[in-house]
Design a protein around this motif. Structure first.
Motif, PDB file in Angstrom:
ATOM      1  N   VAL C  18       0.690  -1.230   0.008  1.00 40.82           N
ATOM      2  CA  VAL C  18      -0.058   0.233   0.029  1.00 40.82           C
ATOM      3  C   VAL C  18       0.768   1.165  -0.107  1.00 40.82           C
ATOM      4  O   VAL C  18       0.654   2.207  -0.594  1.00 40.82           O
ATOM      5  N   VAL C  19       2.020   1.258   0.689  1.00 42.36           N
ATOM      6  CA  VAL C  19       2.820   2.333   0.819  1.00 42.36           C
ATOM      7  C   VAL C  19       3.639   2.478  -0.410  1.00 42.36           C
ATOM      8  O   VAL C  19       3.759   3.804  -0.937  1.00 42.36           O
ATOM      9  N   CYS C  20       4.002   1.583  -0.921  1.00 42.95           N
ATOM     10  CA  CYS C  20       4.716   1.489  -2.423  1.00 42.95           C
ATOM     11  C   CYS C  20       3.734   2.343  -3.263  1.00 42.95           C
ATOM     12  O   CYS C  20       4.265   3.151  -3.954  1.00 42.95           O
ATOM     13  N   VAL C  21       2.410   1.726  -3.397  1.00 40.28           N
ATOM     14  CA  VAL C  21       1.565   2.080  -4.309  1.00 40.28           C
ATOM     15  C   VAL C  21       1.179   3.770  -4.160  1.00 40.28           C
ATOM     16  O   VAL C  21       1.359   4.456  -5.110  1.00 40.28           O
ATOM     17  N   GLN C  22       1.330   4.061  -2.769  1.00 42.48           N
ATOM     18  CA  GLN C  22       0.998   5.512  -2.409  1.00 42.48           C
ATOM     19  C   GLN C  22       2.231   6.420  -3.068  1.00 42.48           C
ATOM     20  O   GLN C  22       2.157   7.506  -3.652  1.00 42.48           O
ATOM     21  N   VAL C  23       3.444   5.759  -2.907  1.00 44.13           N
ATOM     22  CA  VAL C  23       4.682   6.724  -3.225  1.00 44.13           C
ATOM     23  C   VAL C  23       4.683   6.817  -4.736  1.00 44.13           C
ATOM     24  O   VAL C  23       4.865   7.663  -5.431  1.00 44.13           O
ATOM     25  N   ILE C  24       4.368   5.519  -5.447  1.00 39.19           N
ATOM     26  CA  ILE C  24       4.500   5.595  -7.008  1.00 39.19           C
ATOM     27  C   ILE C  24       3.252   6.664  -7.531  1.00 39.19           C
ATOM     28  O   ILE C  24       3.564   7.447  -8.306  1.00 39.19           O
ATOM     29  N   ILE C  25       2.084   6.613  -6.953  1.00 42.00           N
ATOM     30  CA  ILE C  25       1.183   7.394  -7.200  1.00 42.00           C
ATOM     31  C   ILE C  25       1.616   8.846  -7.191  1.00 42.00           C
ATOM     32  O   ILE C  25       1.215   9.570  -7.916  1.00 42.00           O
ATOM     33  N   PHE C  26       1.985   9.073  -5.897  1.00 39.07           N
ATOM     34  CA  PHE C  26       2.518  10.426  -5.475  1.00 39.07           C
ATOM     35  C   PHE C  26       3.296  10.905  -6.557  1.00 39.07           C
ATOM     36  O   PHE C  26       3.152  12.128  -6.964  1.00 39.07           O
ATOM     37  N   ASP C 279      -6.973  16.801  -7.899  1.00 44.53           N
ATOM     38  CA  ASP C 279      -6.830  16.852  -6.571  1.00 44.53           C
ATOM     39  C   ASP C 279      -6.214  15.890  -5.889  1.00 44.53           C
ATOM     40  O   ASP C 279      -6.800  14.667  -5.401  1.00 44.53           O
ATOM     41  N   TYR C 280      -4.980  16.233  -5.334  1.00 52.19           N
ATOM     42  CA  TYR C 280      -4.031  15.256  -5.072  1.00 52.19           C
ATOM     43  C   TYR C 280      -4.562  14.552  -3.923  1.00 52.19           C
ATOM     44  O   TYR C 280      -4.214  13.233  -3.609  1.00 52.19           O
ATOM     45  N   ALA C 281      -5.064  15.065  -2.960  1.00 54.57           N
ATOM     46  CA  ALA C 281      -5.381  14.543  -1.506  1.00 54.57           C
ATOM     47  C   ALA C 281      -6.545  13.346  -1.838  1.00 54.57           C
ATOM     48  O   ALA C 281      -6.392  12.234  -1.359  1.00 54.57           O
ATOM     49  N   LEU C 282      -7.469  13.867  -2.614  1.00 54.34           N
ATOM     50  CA  LEU C 282      -8.580  12.855  -3.030  1.00 54.34           C
ATOM     51  C   LEU C 282      -7.948  11.610  -3.984  1.00 54.34           C
ATOM     52  O   LEU C 282      -8.228  10.480  -3.580  1.00 54.34           O
ATOM     53  N   ILE C 283      -7.058  11.871  -4.841  1.00 54.27           N
ATOM     54  CA  ILE C 283      -6.201  10.974  -5.508  1.00 54.27           C
ATOM     55  C   ILE C 283      -5.674   9.866  -4.769  1.00 54.27           C
ATOM     56  O   ILE C 283      -5.923   8.788  -4.745  1.00 54.27           O
ATOM     57  N   GLN C 284      -4.976  10.441  -3.923  1.00 57.92           N
ATOM     58  CA  GLN C 284      -3.919   9.533  -2.945  1.00 57.92           C
ATOM     59  C   GLN C 284      -4.754   8.812  -2.040  1.00 57.92           C
ATOM     60  O   GLN C 284      -4.785   7.711  -1.922  1.00 57.92           O
ATOM     61  N   GLY C 285      -6.083   9.419  -1.480  1.00 60.52           N
ATOM     62  CA  GLY C 285      -6.849   8.848  -0.853  1.00 60.52           C
ATOM     63  C   GLY C 285      -7.935   7.648  -1.243  1.00 60.52           C
ATOM     64  O   GLY C 285      -7.764   6.681  -0.523  1.00 60.52           O
ATOM     65  N   ALA C 286      -8.296   8.164  -2.517  1.00 65.26           N
ATOM     66  CA  ALA C 286      -9.011   6.962  -3.171  1.00 65.26           C
ATOM     67  C   ALA C 286      -8.134   5.597  -3.584  1.00 65.26           C
ATOM     68  O   ALA C 286      -8.575   4.521  -3.435  1.00 65.26           O
ATOM     69  N   VAL C 287      -6.985   6.077  -3.990  1.00 69.46           N
ATOM     70  CA  VAL C 287      -5.842   5.003  -4.324  1.00 69.46           C
ATOM     71  C   VAL C 287      -5.438   4.085  -3.177  1.00 69.46           C
ATOM     72  O   VAL C 287      -5.664   2.852  -3.181  1.00 69.46           O
ATOM     73  N   PHE C 288      -5.349   4.794  -2.026  1.00 68.78           N
ATOM     74  CA  PHE C 288      -5.094   4.013  -0.660  1.00 68.78           C
ATOM     75  C   PHE C 288      -6.348   3.090  -0.560  1.00 68.78           C
ATOM     76  O   PHE C 288      -5.909   2.130  -0.070  1.00 68.78           O
ATOM     77  N   VAL C 289      -7.543   3.748  -0.468  1.00 62.89           N
ATOM     78  CA  VAL C 289      -8.653   2.701  -0.146  1.00 62.89           C
ATOM     79  C   VAL C 289      -8.935   1.601  -1.338  1.00 62.89           C
ATOM     80  O   VAL C 289      -8.920   0.459  -0.795  1.00 62.89           O
TER      81      VAL C 289
END
Lengths: 514, 565, 315
Positions: C18-26, C279-289
């Protein structure tokens, strides 16, 4: 209430209405018109934010919850709102007298100090307020007493009142004046009752509103329908009684339904931008050539399914005396002339340019395709660049294009709106990249300083004359902007012109349901 | 129908004239194909009838037809009378009552015959509760009794284990427990020991005899193995092409077969007693073709568990020599064959082929090193069918092997004429060149396998159970061919087999393996006649002798030994 | 390895993923051109670079990328996904409000799709008309894109017959209206799953039916129904489960279009619109979920797999 719905659904809704109107049911019963309007809204408004523009859907909601000093009436004129009266002392000084006993929905009083705090907040650059352009020249706000507000501007602005009628310029309580604060409590005709985040927003008539006796509806339930087809379907199925921003492809479908009314007016406009820092569009003759090359009828047909008005000059607001009808007649569709202009500019046949548009909106893309064909006819090869909206915006603001398609919805009706479109990017994000419009702006400013409409019109005409030859931006067509409603909804009117976006929301307080 | 020949201790109810099962004029068709024709036989109470035949003889179909298990495509005619009542035409409601109750059945592959997702205990108690009105607790007690009865070690633990956690022999005991759960009158055993090792087979056969004696049930035993027949049957019925060839008491039939076919079958049975041992080969032991020094191979299990498949193997094989690797499943004999062929990486020791180090010291190392494989070694696989690409014609299959071989040995001839000559050498007609594998018989497919191995002119052929999937008569001809080719070409050969009698007739030297180690090796005749290792002796003693008299004597000896340890 | 230890290990690996995906998406959305503030202010007149810059500072977008990445990851562990610029609201609040709808859709569609698929798959083996149903309807359903199916259902059942609402969502507090609005979207999502699962189930049943233990079951006199349930269907379900997990993963993607057609405020459409305005926060959040959901589904499927096939868990 839609006839096709099953009984229990109707029952459920009726129960909902009863619950909703419970608090002031006596009043509703007494006037027998206290019904709740269900409104299919084109976007989720999120958590209302004070100041910045967040699109047409939020304008409509803002106009129900909030009220500014002035507003637009059904004829598009500025009328008093929270201000009982107003007076332009001179084009840079405005005096307002507030109504007596004004309060917000929560009962807290509205005084001249409240107004000053709100406007000072909007004048702060880092708020990104929709009316920042007007307030950037704010010199001072004086509050000689609790009901008097005097606003002084450093430059004359004859359209200042238009800005104050903007949906994003309502007067808000101190709690809303911070970044990230929610802006739900206002002085408008309706107050927030329930917020089903992401689904719907339920408003109830506010007893604190100064004109509450003329508000017919008991409440409004906004249901979010971001997809235009889904929105129209909801109206046809009877799930909602009214929708905004009817898709052009759905006009016929709505008009075919006898129980529905389509209310379409010429609204915002679409236009072309040029990168004036680079060849070939640094040459005014080439820009003129484009002005003569584009077949505007085709654009209307391709992008708006025929539901729009071709523009041969700048868009003018109906009924505004500061415009001269000649301003709408600057260029004609004349490919031969376009070719001649190109030849005289020394541009060779087969010139290659990039044409920036956005894939996010189909009408942007369709307009670009139509323009591309017209340019090809006069010997310009336009290569389409159609990224999504943020990329498009970034490219537009940083000049990464030759030609660009753009859309505009001015928030003021007077000719001063031109200023945002003629001033080049990056100073103004609406303008052609690198264009220097100081001469045009000078004439507009001169016009704004004049209180006599005829004299001002002459000054504006000078600005438009320069626009004709220099073509800092090229208006192409005004698109039809439509609301649609059940024929049981009465007293509503879609204001024509730019006000369709910024003014029509004010009409809901006079709307009733038969 | 010949008279019942009583065998001491097995027949309990001689006076009763009516047979338990009487099959008359049984005819079974699948579509236009007639599988069983006018077959008649009877089984008396307490009697064991063995139906023997090669694959395709219809013996298993006959067995399955008794319980109506052939499926809707089979047309079954004639009469199947069980305790005087004709089961034909099938009344499936009545059959459901009979199945697993008065008549039960055990199958060839116990691992496949049990559902892999249920525990042993559940599968047994389901059977009990299907036919008897038992509570869960009662069923559990009964199941544990049954598991004890079939001599399954630690029945309590096995109750909660899944089939895959048990060995093949243990599973067959579970199957037998299932079969006797409802005290059947007739037990049908369809090749119940074919998939098992000889030592395990002996135990299962003993168990069946014991249970039969104790419960007085009749047994219909389906098998292709005359050794097993000699061990267990009272009476024998030989089948061929869906028809009875000959039937008679077991002693008579073995001593004096009336029909040629029976005689042929009996003579094809490999037998240690009658084996013509191969002598030592004319070899030069100083320059071995294959040399293994202290070879070890380990497999790593999931939970860090390490299984030593091979441990400290020293072996040298010279030209002209056939070395038989014998041992039970899991002994490591196939692993050793794969090491010789360069298919497995070793963990310790050295592999030297044709004087070139292939693995271990001196070999060019590195993962996926091409040096692992040596062009001088080729292989003949057990399952000829699975080792041929079903979409490739025979000629193309052989050509592909040659083309691969030419990467190492450019002098190889990959022409069609050479391929045809190799095919002729293994007895395959030129018309098969353009055929697909499915158009060939089992024996022909294995000949293709041999041709493929031979075509690249190897110095060593590893033959891994090359005939275990074939019928005895076919097996015999294939092995004769193989022996002829070996003598002509002089290649060295590793002959992997579980069948000691095959090792006897086909190898110069025998290497006995157990649990990854070599327990004994030497000239074939020496090792098999005078085994020095107890394991080898046990192995030899487990082989059922294809002679009922000798087999009876040996069993008596074994039972005595068991009685007075 | 015990089940708990196994789950813990899988969860830990999942968390790292999950963290890896977050970093990649970020990093990916930083590379993509387009700025959230510019996009947000694109419809406000007279906006110059000084306004944009002031806003970027206010939202902390002027900080260097590594600092923002670190802030984001730290925030993630406190379940603070940041504030959505578009909605002026905590991204976590927006996502949780959308999540209910998505989960409801996915769970109902998966349930009806899988159960229906297994039912019709079994039926197709056991009855002739079931076989016809599967062989005729299956390819038809699979060849029609979800949004077309949805639009046809709306046209037929809502606009023409008026039986059901054309779309939208009603709150849980009004269960009847709520369920009514879920009927069509769930059918739209579940039908293709049911078609796929039915096909796989049918294939697996035909495969398992030839296994020896089925013959054993019949040879021991078990009633046909018991044999089918105990020895055929049960064994056929293991591969069906694998396909189901894959289908469930694909379902999140499929909901985007269905959410659009039926105007459902779900996570898929939220993510799409968030990307559309950076909308960075929403993208990151939705991808996280969504990535968490995927990983949980996979772990659950593995555990179920071990449950259905003891050979997997015991080895």
């Amino acid at each position: 209430m839609g006839l096709r719905r099953r009984t229990f659904l109707g029952l459920a809704t009726a129960m909902g209405v009863a619950a909703l109107t419970g608090s002031n049911s006596e009043l509703a019963l007494a006037r027998d018109s206290g019904k709740t309007l269900t409104f299919g809204l084109s976007a989720n408004v999120g958590n209302l934010v004070y100041g910045p523009s967040r699109g047409a859907a939020q304008f409509i909601v803002n106009q129900q919850l909030h009220r500014g000093l002035v507003k637009f009436d059904e004829n598009g004129r500025i009328v008093p709102a929270l201000a009982e009266s107003f007076e332009a002392v001179d084009p840079s000084t405005y005096r307002f007298t507030l109504r007596d006993g004004l309060t917000f929905h929560d009962g807290s009083p509205i005084t001249s100090a409240t107004v000053k705090a709100s406007l000072d907040y909007l004048a702060n650059r880092s708020v990104g307020a929709a009316i920042y352009a007007a307030l950037s020249t704010l010199a001072s706000i004086e509050t000689p007493d609790a009901r008097t507000v005097v606003i002084k501007l450093s430059k004359p602005n004859a359209s200042f009142l238009d800005y104050l009628a903007d949906p994003n310029a309502g007067i808000s309580p101190a709690s809303a004046l911070a970044s990230g604060a929610a802006n739900w409590i206002g002085a408008g005709p309706f107050k927030l009752q329930a917020n089903d985040s992401g689904v719907s927003l339920t408003l109830a008539k506010a007893d604190t509103y100064y004109d509450k006796d003329n508000v017919a509806l008991a409440g409004i339930k906004f249901i979010y329908y971001p997809d235009s087809t889904a929105r129209t379907n909801a109206l046809i199925a009877g799930d909602v009684q009214m929708i905004d921003f009817v898709g052009w492809e759905d006009f016929d479908r709505v008009e075919a339904d006898k129980k529905l009314v389509l209310d379409a007016v010429p609204g915002p406009f679409v236009y072309m931008l040029f990168n004036t820092e680079r060849a070939p569009f640094d040459n005014p003759k080439v820009r003129q050539a484009v002005a003569h090359a584009i077949n505007r009828e085709n654009v209307v047909a391709a992008a708006f399914y025929g539901h729009g008005t071709p523009l041969n000059g700048i868009p003018v607001s109906p009924g505004n005396d500061r415009f001269d009808p000649k301003m709408g007649e600057l260029w004609t569709y004349d490919p031969d002339k376009a070719r001649a202009l190109l030849a005289s500019a020394g541009v060779a046949e087969g010139l290659k340019v990039s044409l920036l548009t956005s894939s996010t909106y189909s009408f942007f893309r369709d307009m670009a395709l139509s323009v591309q064909a017209d340019l090809q006819a006069v010997g310009i090869e336009a290569e389409l660049d159609a990224p999504d909206w943020p990329t498009y915006t970034a490219s537009k603001n940083s000049g990464k294009y030759g030609l660009a398609v753009a859309g505009g919805a001015p928030s003021v009706t007077g000719p001063v709106y031109l200023q945002a479109y003629v001033v080049g990017a990056p100073a103004s994000s609406f303008g052609s990249y690198g264009y220097n419009a100081s001469d045009i702006v000078a004439h507009i400013q001169a016009g704004e300083a004049l209180s006599n409409d005829a004299a001002a019109r002459a000054e504006y005409m000078k600005a438009v004359d320069i626009i004709r030859d220099a073509v800092p931006f090229l208006p192409v067509a005004q698109r039809s902007q439509a609301f649609a409603r059940s024929n049981t909804v009465e007293g509503f009117k879609n204001l024509p012109g730019f006000l369709s976006i910024t003014g029509t929301g004010y009409m809901l307080e006079k709307t009733s349901i038969r | 129908m010949s008279a019942v020949i009583p065998v001491a201790g097995t027949v309990t109810n001689l006076e009763k004239a009516e047979p338990l099962l009487a099959v008359r004029d049984l005819t079974i068709d699948f579509g236009d194909k007639s599988i069983v024709k006018n077959l008649s036989f009877a089984i008396e109470p307490g009697e064991t009838l063995a139906i023997v035949g090669e694959s395709g003889s219809g013996k298993s179909v006959t067995a399955l037809s008794l319980l109506g298990l052939l499926g809707p495509r089979a047309k079954v005619a004639g009469a199947i009378e069980f305790r005087g009542q004709n089961l034909l035409p099938y009344d499936f409601k009545r059959l459901a009552h009979l199945r697993g109750n008065a008549v039960s059945i055990i199958f060839q592959e116990p691992m496949a015959a049990l559902n892999p997702v249920y525990k042993i205990g559940r599968q047994l108690s389901d059977v009990l509760r299907n036919h008897m009105n038992l509570t869960a607790v009662e069923a559990r007690i009964r199941v544990l009794e049954l598991l004890n009865k079939v001599k399954l070690p630690t029945p309590e633990a096995k109750y909660d284990q899944y089939p895959f956690e048990l060995s093949g022999g243990q599973l067959q005991r579970v199957m037998i427990a299932m079969a006797i759960a409802c005290r059947p009158k007739l037990l049908i055993a369809d090749e119940p020991t074919t998939a098992l090792d000889v030592t395990v087979q002996a135990g299962i056969l003993d168990l069946l005899r014991e249970l039969q004696a104790e419960m007085g049930m009749s047994v219909l035993f389906i098998t292709h193995d005359f050794g097993v027949v000699a061990d267990i049957a009272d009476r024998v019925l030989v089948m061929r092409h869906g028809q009875q060839v000959e039937t008679g008491a077991v002693d008579t039939l073995f001593a004096a077969p009336r029909e040629d076919y029976t005689r042929m079958l009996l003579s094809a049975v490999p037998s240690l007693a009658k084996a013509g041992y191969r002598g030592n080969a004319a070899t030069d032991v100083r320059s071995p073709v294959l040399q293994l020094r202290n070879v070890g191979v380990s497999f790593r299990g999931r939970r860090g568990h390490v299984l030593k498949a091979l441990d400290g193997i020293d072996l040298a094989i010279a030209r002209n020599e056939v070395v038989a690797l014998v041992g039970e499943s899991g002994s490591g004999k196939s692993t050793l064959g794969n090491v010789a062929a360069g298919l497995i990486r070793i963990d310790q020791g050295e592999v030297i082929v044709d004087g070139t180090p292939r693995q271990g010291a001196g070999a060019s190392s590195g993962l996926h090193s091409p040096s692992l494989h040596s062009p001088g070694v080729s292989m003949v696989f057990q399952d000829a069918n699975a080792s041929l690409n079903p979409r490739m014609r025979i000629g193309a299959t052989l050509r592909a092997a040659l083309k691969w071989g030419r990467r190492y040995r450019p002098d190889l001839d990959a022409s069609d004429s050479y391929i045809r000559s190799i095919m002729a050498e293994v007895g395959l007609g030129p018309e098969l060149f353009e055929r697909f594998p499915h158009e060939l018989s089992g024996g022909q497919k294995q000949r293709v396998g041999i041709a493929r191995a031979l075509s690249v002119k190897p110095s060593l052929i590893v033959a891994d159970e090359p005939t275990s999937a074939l019928d005895v008569s076919v097996q015999k001809t294939v092995l004769e061919l193989f022996r002829k080719l070996q003598q002509q070409h002089g290649f060295a050969c590793i002959f992997i087999t579980h069948d000691l009698s095959l090792a006897a007739t086909n190898s110069n030297r025998v290497v006995v393996m157990n649990k990854g180690r070599i327990v004994e090796q030497g000239p074939t005749a020496d090792v098999l006649r005078h085994p020095s290792d107890p394991y080898t002796r046990a192995l030899l003693n487990s082989i059922p002798l294809p002679d009922p008299v000798a087999q009876r004597a040996r069993r008596a000896q074994r039972e005595d030994a068991g009685a007075n340890p | 390895m015990g089940l708990a230890a196994y789950c813990a290990k899988r969860l830990l690996v999942g968390l790292a993923m999950v963290v890896c995906v977050q970093v990649i998406i970020f990093l990916a959305i930083q590379v993509v051109p387009g700025d959230p503030v510019e996009a947000m202010m694109s419809e406000t007149a007279g906006v110059g670079p000084e306004v944009i810059e002031a806003l970027r500072q206010q939202f902390g977008l002027d900080k260097p990328i590594p600092v923002r990445l670190l802030d984001h990851i730290v925030g993630l562990f406190r379940l603070d996904l940041g504030t959505s610029l578009q909605y002026n609201q905590s991204a976590f609040a927006i996502i949780t409000s959308r999540l209910a709808v998505s989960i409801e859709l996915v769970v109902l569609a998966a349930f009806f799709g899988i159960v229906g698929g297994i039912f019709f798959g079994s039926l197709s083996v056991r009855t002739r008309w079931g076989d016809r149903l599967i062989s005729v309807c299956g390819p038809f359903i699979l060849s029609v894109p979800g949004y077309v199916l949805g639009s046809v259902l709306i046209l037929a059942l809502s606009l023409t017959l008026g039986w059901l609402p054309a779309g939208g969502m009603a709150p849980f507090s009004d269960p009847l209206a709520h369920m009514q609005r879920l009927v069509l979207p769930v059918i739209t999502l579940a039908l293709p799953i049911a078609a796929t699962i039915a096909k796989v189930t049918r294939f697996e049943i035909l495969e398992v039916r030839t296994q020896d233990w089925v013959r054993t079951s019949r040879a021991y006199g078990f009633p046909t129904k018991v044999t089918f349930r105990r020895d055929i269907l049960r064994n056929a379900l293991t591969p069906v489960l694998t396909i189901s997990a894959l289908e469930l993963g694909g379902l999140i993607g499929a909901t985007v279009l269905v959410e659009k057609v039926f105007n459902l405020p779900g996570l898929g459409s939220l993510l799409v619109s968030a990307v559309g305005i950076r909308d960075y926060a929403l993208i990151q959040g939705a991808v996280f979920v969504i990535s968490t959901f995927y990983i949980i589904i996979n772990i659950a499927a593995d555990i179920m797999y071990g449950f259905l096939d003891p050979r997997v868990s015991k080895r």
